[in-house]
Enzyme design. Sequence first.
Site, short mmCIF file in Angstrom:
data_model
loop_
_atom_site.label_atom_id
_atom_site.label_comp_id
_atom_site.label_asym_id
_atom_site.label_seq_id
_atom_site.Cartn_x
_atom_site.Cartn_y
_atom_site.Cartn_z
N THR A 144 -4.02 4.78 -1.55
CA THR A 144 -5.10 5.26 -0.67
C THR A 144 -5.76 6.51 -1.24
O THR A 144 -5.26 7.15 -2.18
CB THR A 144 -4.60 5.54 0.76
OG1 THR A 144 -3.71 6.64 0.71
CG2 THR A 144 -3.93 4.34 1.37
N GLU A 181 0.86 -1.20 0.00
CA GLU A 181 0.00 0.00 0.00
C GLU A 181 0.89 1.24 0.00
O GLU A 181 1.88 1.29 0.74
CB GLU A 181 -0.90 0.05 1.24
CG GLU A 181 -1.77 1.32 1.26
CD GLU A 181 -2.49 1.56 2.58
OE1 GLU A 181 -3.58 1.02 2.76
OE2 GLU A 181 -1.94 2.30 3.42
N GLN A 217 -7.38 -5.01 7.96
CA GLN A 217 -6.77 -3.99 8.82
C GLN A 217 -5.51 -4.61 9.43
O GLN A 217 -5.41 -5.84 9.56
CB GLN A 217 -7.78 -3.60 9.91
CG GLN A 217 -7.35 -2.54 10.87
CD GLN A 217 -7.03 -1.23 10.16
OE1 GLN A 217 -5.97 -1.12 9.55
NE2 GLN A 217 -7.92 -0.27 10.25
N GLY A 236 -14.86 4.80 4.25
CA GLY A 236 -14.01 5.92 4.70
C GLY A 236 -14.34 6.25 6.14
O GLY A 236 -15.44 5.95 6.63
N ALA A 251 -10.58 10.48 2.55
CA ALA A 251 -12.03 10.34 2.74
C ALA A 251 -12.76 11.64 2.46
O ALA A 251 -13.95 11.64 2.16
CB ALA A 251 -12.33 9.84 4.15
#
Length: 285
Positions: free
Chosen positions: A48, A17, A174, A108, A51
Amino acid sequence: MKISDLYKEDKTILSFEVFPPKKTSPIESVYGALEELCSLKPAYISVTYGAGGTAADNTCAIAAKIKHDYNIEPIAHITCVNSSKAEVEASLDSFKANDIENVLALRGDIVPDMEPKTDFKYASELTEFIKKKGGFHIAGACYPEVHPEAKDEVSDIINLKKKVDAGAEFLISQLFYDNRTFYEFEKRCRLAGINVPIEAGIMPVINTKQIQRMVSLCGASLPAKFVRIMNRYENNPEALREAGIAYAVDQCVDLIANGVSGIHLYTMNNPYVARRITEAVDKLL
Ligand code: FAD
């Protein structure tokens, strides 16, 4: 390329990521790290998305660069909590225009002082919307230690099943520091009929500030072994980084030996740490 096809081979994949720079920095500020990360040839790289919807252009530009300059498949994150249907559609259109075929559909985090928009309430609704629009392979997020807002473990799994039924082809977890939480979560998923591949999220700890931030943000529990290591080296940054890498490698070796579908390394845009971990596990994959 459809990322979910990568899991068809009977081996663990390693993916990364990355995140776009803060609004105050130019996009080029991440290009050096990106080049080094891409040279490690992960199976794919996720990018990413803010949000607030503000970083959408950078997400698209970085994902496009990964695909076209480095020939690595990207997956663009997209969130819906602060976006209208029209805004989501605009982001998807720019992904499509840049040949980005894979998206990680997220709700988000709710941003303090920002009233959420009402077109989408949950990631499953966004997933359904993207699926209906067509042209994308979709992934979703999952939480081995239960999402912090979930009523309980059972309802969180029921909600996750809705996301998979709506079209999520694989899941990325996560971060966690005790592999047993991941194995138990995977079992709960299978019992609930969630049969898509689940990638384990690993975030190597490299400084004390990061640990505090991470725990307050996602509530990851810290096993005694981990806390002992962090306490011992809290005033020695170099030793702490080495211990953080060693801990992450230990987690990865155990995950691979247990046959997980994939390991998703939260690189924090840090090529040195990603390189050390990739080199340590490369021959085990
Ligand atoms: P959801 O799946 O919608 O779940 C949110 C909560 O709602 C959960 O408690 C769930 O149990 C509950 N719920 C879901 N469906 C229902 C339903 N039908 N009825 C009742 N309750 C329901 N955030 C960003 O801003 N940008 C990023 O790029 C980003 N990338 C991430 C990548 C990964 C791999 C992970 C794990 C998280 C990422 N996040 C990112 C954080 C994420 O947006 C937050 O954790 C957010 O709070 C939840 O997103 P979600 O998509 O999992 O939400």
